[in-house]
Enzyme design. Structure first.
Site, PDB file in Angstrom:
ATOM      1  N   GLY A  49       5.955  -4.426 -19.041  1.00 36.27           N
ATOM      2  CA  GLY A  49       5.300  -3.182 -19.428  1.00 36.27           C
ATOM      3  C   GLY A  49       4.156  -3.494 -20.383  1.00 36.27           C
ATOM      4  CD  GLN A  54       2.243  -3.638 -25.926  1.00 41.73           C
ATOM      5  OE1 GLN A  54       2.449  -3.088 -24.844  1.00 41.73           O
ATOM      6  NE2 GLN A  54       2.909  -4.720 -26.307  1.00 41.73           N
ATOM      7  CB  CYS A  95       7.550  -6.235 -28.334  1.00 41.47           C
ATOM      8  SG  CYS A  95       6.048  -5.227 -28.319  1.00 41.47           S
ATOM      9  CG  LEU A  96       4.078  -8.793 -23.777  1.00 37.00           C
ATOM     10  CD1 LEU A  96       3.159  -8.255 -22.685  1.00 37.00           C
ATOM     11  CD2 LEU A  96       4.378 -10.265 -23.538  1.00 37.00           C
ATOM     12  CG  HIS A 137       9.381  -1.403 -25.296  1.00 37.45           C
ATOM     13  ND1 HIS A 137      10.064  -2.358 -26.018  1.00 37.45           N
ATOM     14  CD2 HIS A 137       8.074  -1.796 -25.319  1.00 37.45           C
ATOM     15  CE1 HIS A 137       9.203  -3.270 -26.476  1.00 37.45           C
ATOM     16  NE2 HIS A 137       7.990  -2.953 -26.049  1.00 37.45           N
ATOM     17  CD  GLU A 138       5.717  -0.769 -22.407  1.00 37.98           C
ATOM     18  OE1 GLU A 138       4.803  -0.790 -23.246  1.00 37.98           O
ATOM     19  OE2 GLU A 138       6.414  -1.778 -22.155  1.00 37.98           O
ATOM     20  CG  HIS A 141       4.111  -0.176 -27.586  1.00 36.13           C
ATOM     21  ND1 HIS A 141       3.947  -0.961 -28.712  1.00 36.13           N
ATOM     22  CD2 HIS A 141       4.813  -0.941 -26.716  1.00 36.13           C
ATOM     23  CE1 HIS A 141       4.538  -2.141 -28.528  1.00 36.13           C
ATOM     24  NE2 HIS A 141       5.086  -2.149 -27.313  1.00 36.13           N
TER      25      HIS A 141
HETATM   26  O1  GNR Z   1       7.825  -7.767 -21.326  1.00 34.10           O
HETATM   27  C1  GNR Z   1       8.557  -7.007 -21.959  1.00 34.10           C
HETATM   28  N1  GNR Z   1       9.898  -7.105 -21.798  1.00 34.10           N
HETATM   29  C2  GNR Z   1      10.780  -6.151 -22.275  1.00 34.10           C
HETATM   30  C3  GNR Z   1      12.122  -6.476 -22.285  1.00 34.10           C
HETATM   31  C4  GNR Z   1      13.041  -5.570 -22.732  1.00 34.10           C
HETATM   32  C5  GNR Z   1      12.645  -4.326 -23.151  1.00 34.10           C
HETATM   33  C6  GNR Z   1      11.302  -3.996 -23.169  1.00 34.10           C
HETATM   34  C7  GNR Z   1      10.376  -4.898 -22.723  1.00 34.10           C
HETATM   35  S1  GNR Z   1       8.699  -4.463 -22.711  1.00 34.10           S
HETATM   36  C8  GNR Z   1       7.976  -6.036 -22.907  1.00 34.10           C
HETATM   37  C9  GNR Z   1       6.464  -5.962 -22.800  1.00 34.10           C
HETATM   38  C10 GNR Z   1       5.944  -5.124 -23.939  1.00 34.10           C
HETATM   39  O2  GNR Z   1       5.869  -5.506 -25.074  1.00 34.10           O
HETATM   40  N2  GNR Z   1       5.623  -3.892 -23.656  1.00 34.10           N
HETATM   41  O3  GNR Z   1       5.201  -3.065 -24.616  1.00 34.10           O
HETATM   42 NI    NI Z   2       6.080  -3.818 -26.454  1.00 27.85          NI
END
Ligand code: GNR
Ligand code: NI
Length: 171
Positions: A49, A54, A95-96, A137-138, A141
């Site tokens: 995601g 980001q 999270c990246l 999660h997204e 953000h």
């Molecule tokens: O790549 C991602 N893996 C992930 C694993 C578990 C729960 C959420 C994620 S999202 C993350 C990429 C990211 O930071 N998206 O905002």
């Molecule tokens: Ni993230």
């Protein structure tokens, strides 16, 4: 196509709340190019995601693809969670924008999300499992929220200290 730099903690823009994407923006070729570049960036990372926040864009949209073979690229513009299940699910998230840090996060197991697709067409989608975790999660953000905010103060503190240490070591 080109890769876009991903903001990392402690970049203050990760805490910004994004504004709605304006009507008609989907018709802008620059917006379509941005989406393509975000998919390229997410797949290269690799990640499942990527939210606009980001890549330092404060408009409410994100992309998701939880499949192994880039089989289900999804775009959510102005996403709103309409319903969430009572059942919860725990997933070890990363999270990246906080590379090297992973922790269990509890979220709704299923959600119903309403959004516009990449062409500006409204849709409602019921998702569960990993896809539901990722969508939540997204959307976080877009509200300036990170997965570590869901941890207890003690666990968050430990995660941040570990992150500081990793950064000092040059990771
Ligand atoms: O790549 C991602 N893996 C992930 C694993 C578990 C729960 C959420 C994620 S999202 C993350 C990429 C990211 O930071 N998206 O905002
Ligand atoms: Ni993230």
């Amino acid at each position: 196509m080109s890769l876009i730099p991903i903001l990392e903690l402690p970049h203050p823009h990760l805490r910004m709340v994004a504004a709605d994407v304006a009507a008609g923006r989907a018709a802008d070729p620059a917006f379509q190019r941005l989406l393509d570049d975000m998919f390229e960036t997410m797949y290269a990372a690799p990640g499942i995601g990527l939210a606009s926040t980001q890549v330092d864009v404060q408009e409410r949209f994100m992309i998701v693809d939880v499949t192994d073979g880039h089989e289900q690229p999804l775009v959510f513009i102005n996403p709103v969670i309409r319903a969430r299940s009572v059942e919860l699910r725990v997933h070890q998230e990363g999270c990246l924008s906080i590379p090297g840090i992973f922790a269990d996060v509890t979220r709704a197991d299923g959600i119903e999300v309403e959004a516009l697709d990449r062409h500006g067409k409204p849709f409602v989608m019921a998702v569960d499992g990993l896809l539901a975790t990722c969508v939540q999660h997204e959307i976080d953000h877009l509200d300036g929220k990170l997965f570590i905010d869901h941890l207890s103060p003690l666990k968050r503190d430990r995660a941040l200290k570990k992150y500081d240490k990793l950064r000092r070591q040059g990771h």
